[in-house]
Design a protein around this motif. Structure first.
Motif, PDB file in Angstrom:
ATOM      1  N   THR A  22      56.559  28.105 -27.746  1.00 29.27           N
ATOM      2  CA  THR A  22      57.636  28.768 -27.004  1.00 29.27           C
ATOM      3  C   THR A  22      57.856  28.040 -25.683  1.00 29.27           C
ATOM      4  OG1 THR A  22      56.168  30.266 -25.824  1.00 29.27           O
ATOM      5  CG2 THR A  22      56.988  31.013 -27.981  1.00 29.27           C
ATOM      6  N   HIS A  23      58.959  28.313 -25.075  1.00 26.09           N
ATOM      7  CA  HIS A  23      59.278  27.716 -23.785  1.00 26.09           C
ATOM      8  C   HIS A  23      58.213  28.073 -22.750  1.00 26.09           C
ATOM      9  CE1 HIS A  23      61.645  26.349 -20.378  1.00 26.09           C
ATOM     10  NE2 HIS A  23      61.426  27.519 -19.796  1.00 26.09           N
ATOM     11  N   ASP A  24      57.795  29.326 -22.752  1.00 26.85           N
ATOM     12  CA  ASP A  24      56.781  29.771 -21.790  1.00 26.85           C
ATOM     13  C   ASP A  24      55.454  29.034 -21.974  1.00 26.85           C
ATOM     14  OD1 ASP A  24      58.579  31.514 -20.637  1.00 26.85           O
ATOM     15  OD2 ASP A  24      57.939  33.227 -21.864  1.00 26.85           O
ATOM     16  N   GLU A  25      55.059  28.795 -23.217  1.00 31.78           N
ATOM     17  CA  GLU A  25      53.818  28.062 -23.480  1.00 31.78           C
ATOM     18  C   GLU A  25      53.901  26.636 -22.942  1.00 31.78           C
ATOM     19  OE1 GLU A  25      52.405  30.204 -27.647  1.00 31.78           O
ATOM     20  OE2 GLU A  25      53.650  28.414 -27.706  1.00 31.78           O
ATOM     21  N   VAL A  26      55.007  26.007 -23.198  1.00 31.83           N
ATOM     22  CA  VAL A  26      55.185  24.628 -22.746  1.00 31.83           C
ATOM     23  C   VAL A  26      55.210  24.565 -21.222  1.00 31.83           C
ATOM     24  CG1 VAL A  26      56.779  22.667 -22.722  1.00 31.83           C
ATOM     25  CG2 VAL A  26      56.377  23.925 -24.844  1.00 31.83           C
ATOM     26  N   MET A  27      55.905  25.488 -20.586  1.00 31.96           N
ATOM     27  CA  MET A  27      55.975  25.493 -19.128  1.00 31.96           C
ATOM     28  C   MET A  27      54.612  25.777 -18.504  1.00 31.96           C
ATOM     29  SD  MET A  27      58.936  24.469 -18.516  1.00 31.96           S
ATOM     30  CE  MET A  27      58.984  24.674 -16.757  1.00 31.96           C
ATOM     31  N   GLU A  28      53.817  26.639 -19.118  1.00 30.95           N
ATOM     32  CA  GLU A  28      52.475  26.924 -18.616  1.00 30.95           C
ATOM     33  C   GLU A  28      51.584  25.688 -18.739  1.00 30.95           C
ATOM     34  OE1 GLU A  28      49.207  28.646 -16.951  1.00 30.95           O
ATOM     35  OE2 GLU A  28      51.299  29.277 -16.883  1.00 30.95           O
ATOM     36  N   ARG A  76      48.937  21.056 -16.084  1.00 32.48           N
ATOM     37  CA  ARG A  76      48.786  19.603 -15.940  1.00 32.48           C
ATOM     38  C   ARG A  76      49.170  19.153 -14.534  1.00 32.48           C
ATOM     39  NH1 ARG A  76      51.438  16.310 -20.673  1.00 32.48           N
ATOM     40  NH2 ARG A  76      50.416  14.675 -19.497  1.00 32.48           N
ATOM     41  N   ARG A  77      50.250  19.723 -14.008  1.00 32.02           N
ATOM     42  CA  ARG A  77      50.693  19.384 -12.653  1.00 32.02           C
ATOM     43  C   ARG A  77      49.624  19.786 -11.639  1.00 32.02           C
ATOM     44  NH1 ARG A  77      55.188  22.605 -11.920  1.00 32.02           N
ATOM     45  NH2 ARG A  77      56.343  21.240 -13.300  1.00 32.02           N
ATOM     46  N   GLU A  78      49.071  20.976 -11.806  1.00 28.95           N
ATOM     47  CA  GLU A  78      48.038  21.456 -10.897  1.00 28.95           C
ATOM     48  C   GLU A  78      46.800  20.556 -10.947  1.00 28.95           C
ATOM     49  OE1 GLU A  78      45.277  25.331 -10.871  1.00 28.95           O
ATOM     50  OE2 GLU A  78      47.442  25.728 -10.825  1.00 28.95           O
ATOM     51  N   ASN A  79      46.401  20.143 -12.140  1.00 32.93           N
ATOM     52  CA  ASN A  79      45.257  19.231 -12.291  1.00 32.93           C
ATOM     53  C   ASN A  79      45.527  17.888 -11.631  1.00 32.93           C
ATOM     54  OD1 ASN A  79      43.835  21.166 -13.689  1.00 32.93           O
ATOM     55  ND2 ASN A  79      44.392  20.359 -15.704  1.00 32.93           N
ATOM     56  N   THR A  80      46.730  17.396 -11.760  1.00 35.80           N
ATOM     57  CA  THR A  80      47.097  16.122 -11.150  1.00 35.80           C
ATOM     58  C   THR A  80      47.045  16.224  -9.634  1.00 35.80           C
ATOM     59  OG1 THR A  80      48.535  15.582 -13.017  1.00 35.80           O
ATOM     60  CG2 THR A  80      48.890  14.355 -10.985  1.00 35.80           C
ATOM     61  N   ILE A 122      44.627  14.154  -7.007  1.00 36.61           N
ATOM     62  CA  ILE A 122      45.184  13.389  -5.869  1.00 36.61           C
ATOM     63  C   ILE A 122      44.528  13.835  -4.569  1.00 36.61           C
ATOM     64  CG2 ILE A 122      47.259  13.017  -4.488  1.00 36.61           C
ATOM     65  CD1 ILE A 122      48.846  13.106  -7.138  1.00 36.61           C
ATOM     66  N   GLU A 123      44.345  15.141  -4.402  1.00 33.74           N
ATOM     67  CA  GLU A 123      43.715  15.659  -3.183  1.00 33.74           C
ATOM     68  C   GLU A 123      42.284  15.156  -3.038  1.00 33.74           C
ATOM     69  OE1 GLU A 123      44.099  19.892  -3.356  1.00 33.74           O
ATOM     70  OE2 GLU A 123      46.213  19.843  -2.767  1.00 33.74           O
TER      71      GLU A 123
END
Length: 89
Positions: free
Chosen positions: A66-72, A77-81, A85-86
């Motif tokens: 679902t769209h929600d699954e993909v967005m989550e 992934r963005r948060e891990n990246t 970086i931090e």
């Protein structure tokens, strides 16, 4: 007003004997950049074939998200990246 037969294949105008010649000519026609992102009709046709194959592959896929699954997943992934970086800074 009569329809234009300029860009129609020969069978559309009643002359199927020249279909091969018409296709050769149309494959080398330079398309107007304001109308098409492709330079020639051949490039547009090749892309169309490729795109339709990709759509068919996608429709055959048994996995559905679902769209929600993909967005989550993207959010994670963005948060891990950002975390990685931090750590480097």
């Amino acid at each position: 007003m009569l329809p234009s037969v300029e860009n129609q294949p020969p069978q559309a105008v009643g002359n199927s004997n020249n279909l091969i010649i018409w296709r050769m000519i149309m494959s080398n026609v330079v398309l107007d950049y304001r109308v098409s992102e492709f330079d020639t009709q051949q490039q547009a046709d090749d892309y169309d074939v490729w795109f339709r194959q990709k759509v068919e592959e996608g429709l055959k896929c048994k996995t559905f998200h679902t769209h929600d699954e993909v967005m989550e997943r993207l959010r994670q992934r963005r948060e891990n990246t950002y975390t990685q970086i931090e750590r480097l800074l």
